[in-house]
Design an enzyme around this catalytic site. Structure first.
Site, PDB file in Angstrom:
ATOM      1  N   THR A 125       0.825  -1.214   0.000  1.00 47.34           N
ATOM      2  CA  THR A 125       0.000   0.000   0.000  1.00 47.34           C
ATOM      3  C   THR A 125       0.857   1.262   0.000  1.00 47.34           C
ATOM      4  OG1 THR A 125      -1.521   1.270   1.391  1.00 47.34           O
ATOM      5  CG2 THR A 125      -0.122  -0.284   2.534  1.00 47.34           C
ATOM      6  N   ASP A 126       0.280   2.346  -0.490  1.00 45.28           N
ATOM      7  CA  ASP A 126       0.991   3.637  -0.440  1.00 45.28           C
ATOM      8  C   ASP A 126       1.159   4.133   1.003  1.00 45.28           C
ATOM      9  OD1 ASP A 126      -1.679   4.307   0.061  1.00 45.28           O
ATOM     10  OD2 ASP A 126      -1.810   5.827  -1.526  1.00 45.28           O
ATOM     11  N   GLU A 127       0.380   3.536   1.928  1.00 41.73           N
ATOM     12  CA  GLU A 127       0.450   4.017   3.316  1.00 41.73           C
ATOM     13  C   GLU A 127       1.808   3.751   3.954  1.00 41.73           C
ATOM     14  OE1 GLU A 127      -2.862   3.458   5.891  1.00 41.73           O
ATOM     15  OE2 GLU A 127      -4.302   3.660   4.269  1.00 41.73           O
ATOM     16  N   TYR A 153      -1.596  -0.473  11.218  1.00 37.39           N
ATOM     17  CA  TYR A 153      -1.827  -1.122   9.920  1.00 37.39           C
ATOM     18  C   TYR A 153      -0.656  -0.855   8.972  1.00 37.39           C
ATOM     19  CZ  TYR A 153      -3.308  -1.464   5.059  1.00 37.39           C
ATOM     20  OH  TYR A 153      -3.334  -1.735   3.698  1.00 37.39           O
ATOM     21  N   LYS A 157       2.260  -3.394   7.320  1.00 34.46           N
ATOM     22  CA  LYS A 157       2.465  -3.582   5.880  1.00 34.46           C
ATOM     23  C   LYS A 157       3.909  -3.247   5.504  1.00 34.46           C
ATOM     24  CE  LYS A 157      -0.286  -4.489   3.118  1.00 34.46           C
ATOM     25  NZ  LYS A 157      -0.764  -5.824   2.609  1.00 34.46           N
ATOM     26  N   ARG A 276      -9.569  10.725  13.199  1.00 36.47           N
ATOM     27  CA  ARG A 276      -8.832   9.462  13.401  1.00 36.47           C
ATOM     28  C   ARG A 276      -7.508   9.817  14.079  1.00 36.47           C
ATOM     29  NH1 ARG A 276      -7.690   6.200   7.927  1.00 36.47           N
ATOM     30  NH2 ARG A 276      -9.650   5.150   8.401  1.00 36.47           N
TER      31      ARG A 276
HETATM   32  P1  NAD Z   1     -10.179  -6.759   2.608  1.00 38.27           P
HETATM   33  O1  NAD Z   1     -10.113  -6.469   4.069  1.00 38.27           O
HETATM   34  O2  NAD Z   1     -11.409  -6.428   1.837  1.00 38.27           O
HETATM   35  O3  NAD Z   1      -9.916  -8.331   2.380  1.00 38.27           O
HETATM   36  C1  NAD Z   1      -8.936  -9.040   3.062  1.00 38.27           C
HETATM   37  C2  NAD Z   1      -9.155 -10.535   2.817  1.00 38.27           C
HETATM   38  O4  NAD Z   1      -8.095 -11.253   3.471  1.00 38.27           O
HETATM   39  C3  NAD Z   1     -10.472 -11.072   3.404  1.00 38.27           C
HETATM   40  O5  NAD Z   1     -11.091 -11.938   2.483  1.00 38.27           O
HETATM   41  C4  NAD Z   1     -10.033 -11.833   4.649  1.00 38.27           C
HETATM   42  O6  NAD Z   1     -10.891 -12.913   4.985  1.00 38.27           O
HETATM   43  C5  NAD Z   1      -8.657 -12.322   4.222  1.00 38.27           C
HETATM   44  N1  NAD Z   1      -7.776 -12.591   5.372  1.00 38.27           N
HETATM   45  C6  NAD Z   1      -7.539 -11.782   6.438  1.00 38.27           C
HETATM   46  N2  NAD Z   1      -6.699 -12.397   7.296  1.00 38.27           N
HETATM   47  C7  NAD Z   1      -6.376 -13.584   6.734  1.00 38.27           C
HETATM   48  C8  NAD Z   1      -5.522 -14.655   7.135  1.00 38.27           C
HETATM   49  N3  NAD Z   1      -4.848 -14.620   8.292  1.00 38.27           N
HETATM   50  N4  NAD Z   1      -5.416 -15.729   6.340  1.00 38.27           N
HETATM   51  C9  NAD Z   1      -6.106 -15.784   5.161  1.00 38.27           C
HETATM   52  N5  NAD Z   1      -6.926 -14.818   4.738  1.00 38.27           N
HETATM   53  C10 NAD Z   1      -7.054 -13.728   5.517  1.00 38.27           C
HETATM   54  O7  NAD Z   1      -8.901  -6.078   1.996  1.00 38.27           O
HETATM   55  P2  NAD Z   1      -8.689  -5.359   0.579  1.00 38.27           P
HETATM   56  O8  NAD Z   1      -9.135  -3.951   0.677  1.00 38.27           O
HETATM   57  O9  NAD Z   1      -9.205  -6.229  -0.498  1.00 38.27           O
HETATM   58  O10 NAD Z   1      -7.093  -5.323   0.514  1.00 38.27           O
HETATM   59  C11 NAD Z   1      -6.372  -6.414  -0.029  1.00 38.27           C
HETATM   60  C12 NAD Z   1      -4.887  -6.106   0.047  1.00 38.27           C
HETATM   61  O11 NAD Z   1      -4.591  -4.924  -0.652  1.00 38.27           O
HETATM   62  C13 NAD Z   1      -4.386  -5.879   1.473  1.00 38.27           C
HETATM   63  O12 NAD Z   1      -3.123  -6.490   1.586  1.00 38.27           O
HETATM   64  C14 NAD Z   1      -4.262  -4.378   1.597  1.00 38.27           C
HETATM   65  O13 NAD Z   1      -3.236  -4.034   2.492  1.00 38.27           O
HETATM   66  C15 NAD Z   1      -3.900  -4.001   0.173  1.00 38.27           C
HETATM   67  N6  NAD Z   1      -4.322  -2.651  -0.277  1.00 38.27           N
HETATM   68  C16 NAD Z   1      -5.613  -2.240  -0.144  1.00 38.27           C
HETATM   69  C17 NAD Z   1      -5.991  -0.998  -0.646  1.00 38.27           C
HETATM   70  C18 NAD Z   1      -7.431  -0.504  -0.537  1.00 38.27           C
HETATM   71  O14 NAD Z   1      -7.694   0.634  -0.895  1.00 38.27           O
HETATM   72  N7  NAD Z   1      -8.389  -1.317  -0.107  1.00 38.27           N
HETATM   73  C19 NAD Z   1      -5.051  -0.170  -1.240  1.00 38.27           C
HETATM   74  C20 NAD Z   1      -3.734  -0.622  -1.349  1.00 38.27           C
HETATM   75  C21 NAD Z   1      -3.399  -1.861  -0.868  1.00 38.27           C
HETATM   76  O1  TDX Z   2     -16.264   6.987   8.291  1.00 37.95           O
HETATM   77  C1  TDX Z   2     -15.230   7.428   7.763  1.00 37.95           C
HETATM   78  N1  TDX Z   2     -15.052   8.772   7.692  1.00 37.95           N
HETATM   79  C2  TDX Z   2     -13.930   9.348   7.162  1.00 37.95           C
HETATM   80  O2  TDX Z   2     -13.808  10.578   7.116  1.00 37.95           O
HETATM   81  C3  TDX Z   2     -14.207   6.572   7.226  1.00 37.95           C
HETATM   82  C4  TDX Z   2     -14.362   5.081   7.271  1.00 37.95           C
HETATM   83  C5  TDX Z   2     -13.077   7.161   6.684  1.00 37.95           C
HETATM   84  N2  TDX Z   2     -12.927   8.504   6.667  1.00 37.95           N
HETATM   85  C6  TDX Z   2     -11.696   9.093   6.079  1.00 37.95           C
HETATM   86  C7  TDX Z   2     -10.397   8.542   6.622  1.00 37.95           C
HETATM   87  C8  TDX Z   2      -9.470   8.625   5.431  1.00 37.95           C
HETATM   88  O3  TDX Z   2      -8.897   9.915   5.356  1.00 37.95           O
HETATM   89  O4  TDX Z   2     -11.699   8.738   4.691  1.00 37.95           O
HETATM   90  C9  TDX Z   2     -10.389   8.439   4.220  1.00 37.95           C
HETATM   91  C10 TDX Z   2     -10.379   7.019   3.675  1.00 37.95           C
HETATM   92  O5  TDX Z   2     -10.549   6.145   4.775  1.00 37.95           O
HETATM   93  P1  TDX Z   2     -10.564   4.548   4.585  1.00 37.95           P
HETATM   94  O6  TDX Z   2     -11.604   4.190   3.586  1.00 37.95           O
HETATM   95  O7  TDX Z   2     -10.605   3.943   5.945  1.00 37.95           O
HETATM   96  O8  TDX Z   2      -9.159   4.295   3.861  1.00 37.95           O
HETATM   97  P2  TDX Z   2      -7.640   4.634   4.262  1.00 37.95           P
HETATM   98  O9  TDX Z   2      -7.478   4.820   5.722  1.00 37.95           O
HETATM   99  O10 TDX Z   2      -7.184   5.740   3.357  1.00 37.95           O
HETATM  100  O11 TDX Z   2      -6.922   3.241   3.848  1.00 37.95           O
HETATM  101  C11 TDX Z   2      -7.286   2.580   2.611  1.00 37.95           C
HETATM  102  O12 TDX Z   2      -6.334   2.847   1.621  1.00 37.95           O
HETATM  103  C12 TDX Z   2      -5.077   2.254   1.746  1.00 37.95           C
HETATM  104  C13 TDX Z   2      -7.430   1.072   2.816  1.00 37.95           C
HETATM  105  O13 TDX Z   2      -8.376   0.815   3.839  1.00 37.95           O
HETATM  106  C14 TDX Z   2      -6.112   0.437   3.115  1.00 37.95           C
HETATM  107  O14 TDX Z   2      -6.253  -0.985   3.219  1.00 37.95           O
HETATM  108  C15 TDX Z   2      -5.159   0.772   2.001  1.00 37.95           C
HETATM  109  O15 TDX Z   2      -3.878   0.259   2.268  1.00 37.95           O
END
Ligand code: NAD
Ligand code: TDX
Length: 339
Positions: A125-127, A153, A157, A276
């Protein structure tokens, strides 16, 4: 080619499985997922009976189960999406993030070393780069930006990323890492900003914006992320990190207003709540490397992607209504009541 996709019952992993099965009908795709609160088997229903797909319920930290699967399937490629992914939950309870995101990644790589593999791809992730100031729009994260994390988190990562690079250098494991910006699209769990605002607005519930809503995220449609990972696992160089992002920076408050507009709901639903802890101000990715080396460019414009996403949530209540009526209710109370 046999590909193990971990975390494939979650948001991005499931989109990746659909994308891969469609694009490579000759590949065998195995989904390994623990089915935590974020994993949903119903998401995979459309592919569950496909001859070239297999679902295995297991924890990536469970060495025995992971080794058994590698022994049975001898995968050429592993794409690791499995993670605890929600920043707010990591602030509440960091332990499980360290366990899954760090230890789980090491177990998977141990299996890759033991059974042999062509590529282990870590979805990061970019985080991991921390945040950027709002008043320096010229600054972007490149692959050379130092790791500087804010939340449990992002720290977990970043630790996993370092471990992946260490397995490459120390053991010669063929790895790659992608660091993507915020994704949005179908099957996004409604604890995250965009789906949470859509499902709350549909119920005329308050739309909880943290702080002043000025924090900026760089949004990418999930399918564009899947396409980038496809390119990296087939053509990306071993041992390399690739940033993925769409040059699409948006303030949270503007996203929430856009969702109100798309749904024809009043902005009066917007409620500012306490911020947050450790809230990152701005993320912005420089995707020059993946564009130059692999020709990747985002294809879905944000305004089209948001329309598609809103329509998907309107058409797929059967997917998200059971989610928000279960354990999610307790989570929502804990996180938002008296905030
Ligand atoms: P998500 O939370 O929707 O899904 C995570 C999945 O992993 C779920 O199906 C869960 O059951 C499974 N899981 C969790 N713990 C596990 C374990 N111990 N063993 C096996 N399976 C397990 O997450 P997402 O948003 O789809 O993100 C997927 C990946 O991409 C993550 O690694 C996250 O860090 C990365 N990522 C997410 C975003 C975003 O915006 N959502 C952006 C950049 C990177
Ligand atoms: O209720 C809310 N109100 C609000 O203002 C929630 C849930 C979020 N927010 C804000 C927090 C963040 O600035 O919105 C922004 C986005 O929040 P999230 O959807 O929780 O995402 P973020 O914290 O940016 O992280 C996401 O992007 C990077 C994914 O959850 C991560 O898994 C990924 O790595």
């Amino acid at each position: 080619m046999t590909v193990i996709v971990t975390g494939g019952a979650g948001f991005i992993g499931s989109n990746f499985i659909f994308y891969m099965l469609k694009k490579y009908p000759s590949y065998r795709i195995i989904c390994l997922d623990k089915l935590t609160y974020a994993g949903n088997l119903s998401t995979l229903a459309p592919v569950m009976d496909s001859a070239n797909f297999r679902f295995v319920k297991a924890d990536i930290c469970d060495r025995e189960a992971v080794y058994k699967l590698f022994e049975e399937e001898h995968p050429e490629t592993v794409v690791n999406f499995a993670a605890e992914s929600h920043v707010d939950r990591s602030i509440e309870n960091p332990g499980i993030f360290l366990q899954t995101n760090i230890m789980g990644t090491s177990v998977l790589m141990d299996a890759c070393l033991r059974y042999g593999i062509k590529r282990f791809h870590q979805v990061s992730t970019d985080e991991v780069y921390g945040d950027l100031p709002l008043d320096r729009p010229d600054l972007l994260f490149t692959e050379e930006t130092s790791l500087h994390t804010s939340s449990p988190y992002s720290s977990s990562k970043a630790a996993a990323d370092l471990l992946v690079l260490a397995y490459h250098r120390t053991y010669g494991l063929p790895v790659s890492i992608s660091r993507c910006s915020n994704n949005y699209g179908p099957y996004h769990f409604p604890e995250k900003l965009i789906p949470l605002m859509i499902v709350n607005a549909l119920a005329d519930k308050p739309l909880p914006v943290y702080g002043k809503g000025e924090n900026v995220r760089d949004w990418l449609y999930v399918e564009d992320h899947c396409k980038a990972i496809d390119l990296i696992i087939h053509k990306g160089r071993e041992g390399e990190v690739y940033n993925i992002g769409g040059h699409n920076e948006m303030r949270n408050i503007d996203i929430v207003k856009l969702i109100c507009k798309e749904l024809g709901k009043s902005e009066n639903l917007i409620t500012y709540v306490s911020d947050r802890k450790g809230h990152d101000m701005r993320y912005a990715i420089d995707p020059t490397k993946i564009h130059g080396e692999l020709g990747w460019l985002p294809e879905t414009r944000f305004k089209d992607g948001v329309k598609k996403t809103v329509k998907w949530y309107l058409d797929n209540r059967a997917w998200w209504e059971p989610i928000i009526s279960g354990e999610y209710k307790n989570y929502y109370e804990r996180m938002y009541k008296n905030r």
